[in-house]
Scaffold this motif. Structure first.
Motif, PDB file in Angstrom:
ATOM      1  N   LYS A  30       0.870  -1.167   0.000  1.00  0.00           N
ATOM      2  CA  LYS A  30       0.000   0.000   0.000  1.00  0.00           C
ATOM      3  C   LYS A  30       0.910   1.221   0.000  1.00  0.00           C
ATOM      4  O   LYS A  30       2.040   1.157   0.500  1.00  0.00           O
ATOM      5  CB  LYS A  30      -0.906   0.019   1.237  1.00  0.00           C
ATOM      6  CG  LYS A  30      -1.939  -1.096   1.277  1.00  0.00           C
ATOM      7  CD  LYS A  30      -2.802  -0.985   2.523  1.00  0.00           C
ATOM      8  CE  LYS A  30      -3.849  -2.110   2.566  1.00  0.00           C
ATOM      9  NZ  LYS A  30      -4.688  -2.025   3.805  1.00  0.00           N
ATOM     10  N   SER A  31       0.417   2.330  -0.549  1.00  0.00           N
ATOM     11  CA  SER A  31       1.250   3.536  -0.586  1.00  0.00           C
ATOM     12  C   SER A  31       0.397   4.785  -0.431  1.00  0.00           C
ATOM     13  O   SER A  31      -0.800   4.781  -0.750  1.00  0.00           O
ATOM     14  CB  SER A  31       2.049   3.603  -1.894  1.00  0.00           C
ATOM     15  OG  SER A  31       1.179   3.705  -3.005  1.00  0.00           O
ATOM     16  N   PHE A  32       1.032   5.851   0.063  1.00  0.00           N
ATOM     17  CA  PHE A  32       0.369   7.150   0.172  1.00  0.00           C
ATOM     18  C   PHE A  32       1.449   8.220   0.251  1.00  0.00           C
ATOM     19  O   PHE A  32       2.633   7.924   0.483  1.00  0.00           O
ATOM     20  CB  PHE A  32      -0.547   7.201   1.411  1.00  0.00           C
ATOM     21  CG  PHE A  32       0.148   6.904   2.711  1.00  0.00           C
ATOM     22  CD1 PHE A  32       0.673   7.927   3.495  1.00  0.00           C
ATOM     23  CD2 PHE A  32       0.264   5.590   3.163  1.00  0.00           C
ATOM     24  CE1 PHE A  32       1.314   7.652   4.689  1.00  0.00           C
ATOM     25  CE2 PHE A  32       0.896   5.300   4.369  1.00  0.00           C
ATOM     26  CZ  PHE A  32       1.425   6.340   5.135  1.00  0.00           C
ATOM     27  N   THR A  33       1.046   9.472   0.014  1.00  0.00           N
ATOM     28  CA  THR A  33       1.999  10.586   0.054  1.00  0.00           C
ATOM     29  C   THR A  33       1.721  11.492   1.241  1.00  0.00           C
ATOM     30  O   THR A  33       0.593  11.572   1.733  1.00  0.00           O
ATOM     31  CB  THR A  33       1.927  11.415  -1.238  1.00  0.00           C
ATOM     32  OG1 THR A  33       0.581  11.878  -1.432  1.00  0.00           O
ATOM     33  CG2 THR A  33       2.351  10.595  -2.443  1.00  0.00           C
ATOM     34  N   LEU A  34       2.773  12.166   1.691  1.00  0.00           N
ATOM     35  CA  LEU A  34       2.682  13.165   2.761  1.00  0.00           C
ATOM     36  C   LEU A  34       3.406  14.415   2.288  1.00  0.00           C
ATOM     37  O   LEU A  34       4.325  14.343   1.462  1.00  0.00           O
ATOM     38  CB  LEU A  34       3.333  12.640   4.050  1.00  0.00           C
ATOM     39  CG  LEU A  34       2.712  11.378   4.681  1.00  0.00           C
ATOM     40  CD1 LEU A  34       3.599  10.863   5.801  1.00  0.00           C
ATOM     41  CD2 LEU A  34       1.309  11.681   5.213  1.00  0.00           C
ATOM     42  N   ASN A  35       2.996  15.569   2.808  1.00  0.00           N
ATOM     43  CA  ASN A  35       3.701  16.791   2.433  1.00  0.00           C
ATOM     44  C   ASN A  35       4.169  17.566   3.665  1.00  0.00           C
ATOM     45  O   ASN A  35       3.798  17.267   4.784  1.00  0.00           O
ATOM     46  CB  ASN A  35       2.846  17.691   1.536  1.00  0.00           C
ATOM     47  CG  ASN A  35       1.488  18.019   2.148  1.00  0.00           C
ATOM     48  OD1 ASN A  35       1.291  17.902   3.346  1.00  0.00           O
ATOM     49  ND2 ASN A  35       0.558  18.424   1.312  1.00  0.00           N
TER      50      ASN A  35
END
Length: 432
Positions: A52-57
């Motif tokens: 699973k993957s996701f982005t953060l800023n």
């Protein structure tokens, strides 16, 4: 009762085995493949990844969670680097691993798994797309004596090795040196300019290759490949052009992309302001453009085959038509050159040879130069030079022609490499 116990024990044993297999995955390698406008990171896996993957800023990060991982939380040594990536780190416990890519800027991302393809096994692939605008050469007014731009596409690259020869040699490691030598020959020729689609060992999507060529306003796209087959017997070079069926499909698809009409229709787009309502007019222009590109590509392909026949065996003696993505640009004549069969042991050895690669590059250059000498773009230096030619008629002399064109006899002798003032009827002379 004994049978039931046996069945229960067998099921428990099967579950344990399945659990151990599921937990047996492992990150075996990490490879970073940078290119001018994107970066690909490849995680070599022991088995198909569960992820699973996701982005953060603030700060920018891409986080990937891998399940069923054994061997701790430490990544193997990372090969390669990219300006988009600040660091790649990992952590984990039990059967899980978290991989964090610290990024230097916000980018679009794509994370997906790939099945085994020799020489690689299971892989988890991360694509990072640079959101900076692509630097295209801005449109310029037609001017005299411009260079003819040849886009040279070295097939495959980076994570995509292409076909693999019997000795384990990759197609991508043959196409790039041939393309580089061809570019060098073109750039040494006044009136011609080479533009390399791929300058190093990185991956570019097939659709992006034609966009890069269009961005450089290429007059021709030459894609260089090495052929392969399931048996070692086939050998020889061939040249491919776009099939009529694929051409018709591409024109229809491009008509639907109204936001790209100005790009595809060129200066005519200023006349066809409403290309949606004037669909038939737009289709006519695109049809004409595609027809011209296909005719030109066939002419170039024939010249290339003529030259290749002097130094290599030909697998096909005529241009072949196929539905290949790299040939699909309606506004850029495009050919794909298969310089030989890497799957043939003798030809693989030849293709790996630096001297044969030089001969291939020289043959391609000779063919391209001859084509554009015969059919130069109207605003090119080649066209200007061609217009300054004179075919000798009866009663004409060197001194008469020097007077007519207001040049010296010495200059006429020098540019035409004449040892005397004698000229023949039907002879073509260059005028300085």
């Amino acid at each position: 009762m004994k049978n039931n116990n046996y069945i229960i024990k067998s099921c428990l044993l099967l579950l344990v085995l399945l659990s151990s297999v599921a937990a047996a995955n492992q990150v075996q390698g990490v490879r970073v493949w940078p290119s001018p406008d994107n970066t690909r990171i490849v995680f070599d896996m022991a088995a198909a990844p569960v992820h699973k993957s996701f982005t953060l800023n603030k700060p920018e990060r891409l986080v990937i969670d891998l399940s069923n991982i054994k061997g701790g939380s430490t990544l193997p040594q990372i090969s390669g680097e990219s300006a988009l990536i600040k660091a790649i780190r990992s952590s984990g416990d039990a059967n899980k691993m978290r991989i964090v890519l610290d990024l230097n800027k916000a980018t679009k991302t794509s994370v997906f798994a790939l099945p085994p393809t020799p020489p690689y096994g299971h892989r988890l692939v991360v694509d990072l797309f640079d959101d900076s605008p692509v630097e295209n050469i801005p449109p310029v007014a037609i001017r005299a004596a411009r260079d003819i731009v040849i886009a040279i596409d070295a097939g495959h690259g980076g994570e995509d090795p292409g076909s693999i020869g019997p000795s384990g040699f990759y197609e991508k490691n043959i196409t790039l040196p041939v393309a580089t030598q061809l570019a060098r020959l073109i750039n040494a020729q006044p009136g011609m300019k080479a533009m390399m689609v791929r300058t190093n060992d990185y991956y570019i999507h097939v659709n992006k290759r034609t966009e890069i060529a269009r961005g450089q306003q290429a007059d021709l796209l030459v894609s260089i490949h090495a052929d392969a087959f399931t048996s070692p017997q086939p050998r020889g070079a061939s040249v491919w052009v776009l099939s009529m069926r694929r051409a018709t499909t591409e024109v229809g698809r491009m008509l639907e992309q109204t936001e790209r009409h100005s790009e595809l229709l060129g200066g005519v787009a200023e006349i066809i302001k409403d290309s949606v309502n004037e669909r038939y007019l737009a289709q006519t222009v695109l049809d004409l453009s595609m027809n011209h590109s296909m005719i030109t590509a066939h002419q170039v392909a024939s010249e290339v085959l003529l030259e290749l026949d002097r130094i290599a065996f030909l697998h096909k003696k005529e241009p072949q038509a196929a539905s290949l993505g790299v040939l699909k640009a309606p506004d850029i004549p495009s050919i794909l050159v298969e310089i030989g069969f890497i799957s043939n042991p003798q030809e693989e050895k030849l293709l790996k040879s630096a001297s044969h690669q030089s001969k291939l590059a020289q043959s391609l250059f000779t063919a391209l130069k001859r084509h554009f000498e015969k059919s130069p773009p109207a605003d090119s230096l080649f066209a200007q030079q061609r217009s300054r030619e004179h075919r000798v008629s009866a009663g004409e002399s060197l001194s008469l022609l020097a007077q007519r064109y207001n040049v010296s006899i010495d200059d006429l002798r020098h540019i035409n490499k004449l040892s005397s003032d004698s000229i023949n009827v039907g002879q073509t002379l260059r005028i300085p």
